[in-house]
Design a protein around this motif. Sequence first.
Motif, PDB file in Angstrom:
ATOM      1  N   SER A 446       2.283  27.310 -28.265  1.00 48.56           N
ATOM      2  CA  SER A 446       2.977  27.517 -26.516  1.00 48.56           C
ATOM      3  C   SER A 446       2.767  26.176 -25.621  1.00 48.56           C
ATOM      4  O   SER A 446       3.126  25.802 -24.614  1.00 48.56           O
ATOM      5  CB  SER A 446       1.929  28.482 -25.463  1.00 48.56           C
ATOM      6  OG  SER A 446       0.923  28.796 -25.607  1.00 48.56           O
ATOM      7  N   ASP A 447       1.227  25.336 -25.623  1.00 51.09           N
ATOM      8  CA  ASP A 447       1.050  24.120 -24.738  1.00 51.09           C
ATOM      9  C   ASP A 447       2.026  22.905 -24.793  1.00 51.09           C
ATOM     10  O   ASP A 447       2.503  22.938 -23.947  1.00 51.09           O
ATOM     11  CB  ASP A 447       0.004  23.515 -24.917  1.00 51.09           C
ATOM     12  CG  ASP A 447      -1.717  24.706 -24.819  1.00 51.09           C
ATOM     13  OD1 ASP A 447      -1.292  25.492 -24.261  1.00 51.09           O
ATOM     14  OD2 ASP A 447      -2.848  25.014 -25.511  1.00 51.09           O
ATOM     15  N   ILE A 448       2.246  22.900 -26.364  1.00 51.50           N
ATOM     16  CA  ILE A 448       3.274  21.959 -26.585  1.00 51.50           C
ATOM     17  C   ILE A 448       4.868  22.868 -26.250  1.00 51.50           C
ATOM     18  O   ILE A 448       5.822  22.223 -25.341  1.00 51.50           O
ATOM     19  CB  ILE A 448       3.389  21.671 -28.090  1.00 51.50           C
ATOM     20  CG1 ILE A 448       2.555  21.080 -28.797  1.00 51.50           C
ATOM     21  CG2 ILE A 448       4.312  21.270 -28.778  1.00 51.50           C
ATOM     22  CD1 ILE A 448       2.408  21.215 -30.410  1.00 51.50           C
ATOM     23  N   VAL A 449       5.417  23.615 -25.761  1.00 50.68           N
ATOM     24  CA  VAL A 449       6.466  23.579 -25.243  1.00 50.68           C
ATOM     25  C   VAL A 449       5.519  23.863 -23.925  1.00 50.68           C
ATOM     26  O   VAL A 449       7.559  23.546 -23.544  1.00 50.68           O
ATOM     27  CB  VAL A 449       7.003  25.979 -25.781  1.00 50.68           C
ATOM     28  CG1 VAL A 449       7.564  25.848 -25.543  1.00 50.68           C
ATOM     29  CG2 VAL A 449       7.154  25.324 -27.557  1.00 50.68           C
ATOM     30  N   SER A 450       5.303  24.269 -23.835  1.00 45.63           N
ATOM     31  CA  SER A 450       5.240  24.390 -21.352  1.00 45.63           C
ATOM     32  C   SER A 450       5.404  23.091 -21.459  1.00 45.63           C
ATOM     33  O   SER A 450       5.780  22.426 -20.229  1.00 45.63           O
ATOM     34  CB  SER A 450       3.641  24.702 -22.063  1.00 45.63           C
ATOM     35  OG  SER A 450       3.839  26.294 -21.575  1.00 45.63           O
ATOM     36  N   ALA A 451       5.181  21.941 -22.503  1.00 47.85           N
ATOM     37  CA  ALA A 451       4.901  20.865 -22.168  1.00 47.85           C
ATOM     38  C   ALA A 451       6.444  20.021 -22.599  1.00 47.85           C
ATOM     39  O   ALA A 451       6.323  18.721 -21.652  1.00 47.85           O
ATOM     40  CB  ALA A 451       3.870  19.636 -22.747  1.00 47.85           C
ATOM     41  N   SER A 452       7.004  20.508 -23.093  1.00 51.12           N
ATOM     42  CA  SER A 452       8.580  19.820 -23.012  1.00 51.12           C
ATOM     43  C   SER A 452       9.260  19.982 -21.718  1.00 51.12           C
ATOM     44  O   SER A 452       9.173  20.447 -20.750  1.00 51.12           O
ATOM     45  CB  SER A 452       9.488  20.970 -23.966  1.00 51.12           C
ATOM     46  OG  SER A 452      10.406  20.298 -24.661  1.00 51.12           O
TER      47      SER A 452
END
Length: 490
Positions: A446-452
């Motif tokens: 979820s952190d990676i998706v939020s940073a996208s």
Amino acid sequence: MWRLLGFEIHGRMPAVERLAVHMPGMNNIIFHEEADLPDVIEDPSRHKTTLTEWFIANQMYPPARAFTYCDFPTYYRWDPDQKAWFTRKRTPKVGRIYNVHPGTGELFYLRMLLMVVAGATNFANLRTYNGIVYDTFREACQARGLVGDDSEWYMLFDEAIIWASPHQLRYLFLIVLVFCDVLNARMLFEKYWKHIANDITYQIHLCLRNPRYCVPDCHLQTQLLSDLTILFSKAGANLSSYNIPSAPIPESFAYGNRLISEELAYDKPLLEAQSIALASTLNQEQRLVYDKVIAYVISKEPVVFFISGHGGTGKTYLWNAIIVKLRAEGEIVLAVASSGVASLLLPSGRTTHSRFRIPFDINERSICSIRRGTMLAGLISKASLVLWDEAPMTHRRYFEALDRTMRDILSADNPSLAAVPFGGKLIVLGGDFRQVLPVITGGTKSDIVSASLVMSPIWQHVMVLKLCTNMRLTNPYLDDSQRDRLTVFA
């Protein structure tokens, strides 16, 4: 015990009278915050200071004319209620004139005259020496021999022009005028301005591509004065304060800044030939994207494109075709990439952090280190297209920081651009979300998706175009097994 009995535990011996120093009509006024403004303006005593009343006392008391302003409190006392000087009958005081920085100009020389001139009755009287009334306090100081000549500054520049670059000489000129005591700045400028402007001649030759062009002195000096005006304004100074005029830049002779000159110094005939060759080999999908981007550049319409395509669809080939085409027509294209390796595949490519000075430690309010009026800000303003390759691997906050920065820079002349994504500049982002996403240390999915990039508010303004044809499969030298493996992998 001394404290308990209420005795004084400190004192001044002798007592000191602080003496105001100010230019004519530029004294400070102190009033209560709740005072009525019309009453403050109509107060007849608002112009009275220890300096102005010293002039009055010299007119009223003939014996007072034997003392300078600084010695005056020894024999006369200042009444702050009546704002007037009276003959002193008790313990004398020591006069102290407020300190003035040499960089303040005329005020500094006024203070210098107040230390030596006795019995002055007005400001003009201070500027008078041997029956001559000088126009400025500086000239009066020079006539009295209170200040020396500018020989030390001439020696400084005679030495500096041997080793310093013109850019360094301009900074040296700024430092000498702002922080040192130069009597005749105009004469100093007239003697050394050609040395200070030496690189401007080279830049004009480079821009015009004519090394034999003879730049007229008037245009060369105009451009130098423009550069010095910007330099002095950044230091909080004004060039005209030193009796050096500033003039507008004739557009036909303005060489622009160095970054713009570098972006326009391409071999256009060679680029035009390359553009024709590249455009003729584009497939149908690439041609549609190519034509759409070029059309938006010509129409100057603000838009943000995202060109999506998996590996092998010819994104880099398309970038090269677009960049070469626009540069051949004299347009400025800023080709950047998220990584150093990807930037090497673009003509004159740079990493985004290098080109736009994006900070590494970034948050939701960060901006790039680009100020209005700088060369880089001018380059961004002149650019027709910003092409950012491998965009999906970058944290969304980097795009948002660049967005805020470009809105600030480009809204300087047009405030409405502050509400347009990237300040109305045409942006082309490229990459593949199926490849590398932003790397978040210790981050969850979820952190990676939020940073996208797709989670950024900018994404709602993005127009997505897709490339699907795998150009690697069109290689006629591939055998069937290799083609099958590439197809499965894609």
